[in-house]
Scaffold this motif. Structure first.
Motif, PDB file in Angstrom:
ATOM      1  N   SER A  22       8.815   1.737  -2.112  1.00  0.00           N
ATOM      2  CA  SER A  22       7.974   1.522  -0.939  1.00  0.00           C
ATOM      3  C   SER A  22       6.926   2.621  -0.793  1.00  0.00           C
ATOM      4  O   SER A  22       5.765   2.347  -0.460  1.00  0.00           O
ATOM      5  N   GLY A  52      -1.502   1.352  -1.912  1.00  0.00           N
ATOM      6  CA  GLY A  52      -2.054   0.492  -0.869  1.00  0.00           C
ATOM      7  C   GLY A  52      -3.058   1.218   0.008  1.00  0.00           C
ATOM      8  O   GLY A  52      -4.122   0.675   0.340  1.00  0.00           O
ATOM      9  N   GLU A  98       4.308  -3.736  11.552  1.00  0.00           N
ATOM     10  CA  GLU A  98       5.108  -4.687  10.780  1.00  0.00           C
ATOM     11  C   GLU A  98       6.562  -4.240  10.696  1.00  0.00           C
ATOM     12  O   GLU A  98       7.489  -5.050  10.854  1.00  0.00           O
ATOM     13  N   VAL A 123       4.368 -10.869   0.261  1.00  0.00           N
ATOM     14  CA  VAL A 123       3.109 -10.119   0.151  1.00  0.00           C
ATOM     15  C   VAL A 123       1.914 -11.048  -0.013  1.00  0.00           C
ATOM     16  O   VAL A 123       0.948 -10.991   0.745  1.00  0.00           O
ATOM     17  N   PHE A 124       1.979 -11.938  -1.014  1.00  0.00           N
ATOM     18  CA  PHE A 124       0.821 -12.770  -1.321  1.00  0.00           C
ATOM     19  C   PHE A 124       0.854 -14.115  -0.575  1.00  0.00           C
ATOM     20  O   PHE A 124      -0.194 -14.619  -0.181  1.00  0.00           O
ATOM     21  N   ARG A 139       0.871 -13.031   3.592  1.00  0.00           N
ATOM     22  CA  ARG A 139      -0.189 -12.103   4.016  1.00  0.00           C
ATOM     23  C   ARG A 139      -1.565 -12.483   3.481  1.00  0.00           C
ATOM     24  O   ARG A 139      -2.564 -11.990   3.987  1.00  0.00           O
ATOM     25  N   SER A 142       6.693 -13.344  10.185  1.00  0.00           N
ATOM     26  CA  SER A 142       5.360 -12.908   9.786  1.00  0.00           C
ATOM     27  C   SER A 142       4.251 -13.589  10.572  1.00  0.00           C
ATOM     28  O   SER A 142       3.156 -13.031  10.707  1.00  0.00           O
ATOM     29  N   MET A 196      -3.780  -7.620   4.776  1.00  0.00           N
ATOM     30  CA  MET A 196      -2.793  -7.886   3.729  1.00  0.00           C
ATOM     31  C   MET A 196      -2.168  -6.587   3.234  1.00  0.00           C
ATOM     32  O   MET A 196      -0.949  -6.506   3.050  1.00  0.00           O
ATOM     33  N   SER A 228       1.676  -5.681   4.075  1.00  0.00           N
ATOM     34  CA  SER A 228       2.488  -5.662   2.854  1.00  0.00           C
ATOM     35  C   SER A 228       3.240  -4.340   2.709  1.00  0.00           C
ATOM     36  O   SER A 228       4.379  -4.314   2.246  1.00  0.00           O
ATOM     37  N   ALA A 285       6.125  -4.735   4.821  1.00  0.00           N
ATOM     38  CA  ALA A 285       7.087  -5.664   4.217  1.00  0.00           C
ATOM     39  C   ALA A 285       7.921  -4.971   3.146  1.00  0.00           C
ATOM     40  O   ALA A 285       9.125  -5.238   3.009  1.00  0.00           O
TER      41      ALA A 285
END
Length: 343
Positions: A7, A14, A46, A81-82, A85, A243, A261, A265, A268
């Motif tokens: 993470s 990120g 989040e 993620v994809f 988001r 979400s 995103m 993410s 997440a």
């Protein structure tokens, strides 16, 4: 720290990416730093909104086979993620504006304000769908006739009793709540609200039904894998419901889809790390009421989403309220553990 290494690595890349995205759109270092700061805020929101999600994920994951547990933590991460988001917001705008997903992506990249306006226009339906699904998750837990451990007996014993006497009482209660809320909405909003809410409720019934159908019947490995597949499906829909509000609500902070995103993410990834830690440390066994606190928090989040047409509560307030309930349940679990040790 071993649970959060991945993470933190993702967070680093990120945040670097968010800086360059901000710099690209703003053209200045200040714009890049501003985008980086927004990504951090979104990640924190989040995590605060989805902490109870991590606990519920751990509840289900401990019953899954190692193979399906690994698939959830890998395939599920990609979907989170994809799928939720990036693709989910694009599909909303695709449906509302009657354009192709590619056109929606171009709009997000070149006309972020127009894109955000379309996204926010769908907030009523999104909140109704996600809120009704999460409401069913909470009601199903508290009206489960097999539930024998109670954190707040005065609130929990009666639902368990009613759950043993009245078939599908949680569905009835959810329908009543949807009907009451829609009654006070303007006619042009009431239909959209009740239809989206019904869709969320039906989705829960279908997913729960598939899970029951796939339940292991005779203990054979094939049946265990089938049951785990049903749990995987349930967790993916549950994650999506958590979400919904965060994705749409993020557009109140920034209109840039790519910053949203990245920030969500990052959050997440930390939720997934928390889930793994809860499972491997057997936190739900050691802290008896932590699971109760998570489902109370889910119930609170569901009602906040459903009441959003009348009272919009900032996401940080929602996150704090759910977090406070979980913290209290954690402290109460410690107290119970000390009592048992003393006994």
């Amino acid at each position: 720290m071993k649970y959060f290494t991945g993470s933190f690595v993702f967070t680093f890349f990120g945040l670097v990416a968010s800086y360059f995205v901000g710099h690209y759109y703003g053209g200045t270092t200040a714009a890049g730093l501003g985008a980086l700061f927004i990504a951090v805020i979104l990640a924190i929101l989040e995590i605060s909104l989805s902490f109870d999600n991590a606990i519920v994920n751990a509840v289900v994951l401990k019953e899954m086979t190692p193979v399906w547990r690994h698939r959830f933590l890998t395939w599920g991460m990609l979907i989170a993620v994809f799928g939720m988001r990036l693709i989910f917001p694009l599909l909303i705008v695709t449906f509302i504006a009657n354009v192709t997903p590619w056109d929606a992506l171009i709009m997000a990249a070149t006309k972020p304000d127009e894109y955000a306006k379309l996204m926010l226009s769908a907030h009523l339906q999104v909140a109704a769908f996600g809120g009704s699904f999460l409401l069913m998750v909470a009601l199903k837990y508290f009206y489960d006739e097999d539930k024998d451990l109670h954190w707040i007996p005065v609130l929990e014993k009666t639902p368990v009793y009613l759950g043993s006497k009245v078939e599908a009482i949680e569905v009835t209660l959810a329908l009543i709540i949807l009907a009451i809320i829609s009654h006070f909405l303007p006619s042009h909003e009431a239909l959209a609200f009740i239809m989206a809410g019904m869709a969320g409720l039906i989705t829960y019934v279908i997913v729960d039904g598939i899970g029951s159908w796939l339940e292991a019947s005779d203990g054979q490995m094939h049946d265990v894998h089938r049951a785990s597949a049903g749990m995987f499906l349930y967790l993916e829909v549950l994650d999506a419901s958590f979400s919904f509000d965060g994705v749409v609500g993020a557009f109140a902070i920034t209109h840039n889809l790519f910053i949203i995103m990245i920030g969500l993410s990052i959050g997440a990834f930390f939720v997934r790390s928390l889930t793994i830690m809860f499972v491997e440390k057997e936190a739900l066994t050691k802290f008896a009421f932590l699971e109760h606190g998570a489902f109370y928090a889910i119930g609170i989040l569901a009602m906040i989403m459903l009441l959003d047409p009348f009272l919009h509560i900032p996401e940080w307030v929602t996150g704090l309220s759910g977090g406070a309930v979980i913290i209290v349940s954690f402290l109460w679990s410690l107290r119970k553990g000390q009592r048992l040790s003393a006994g």
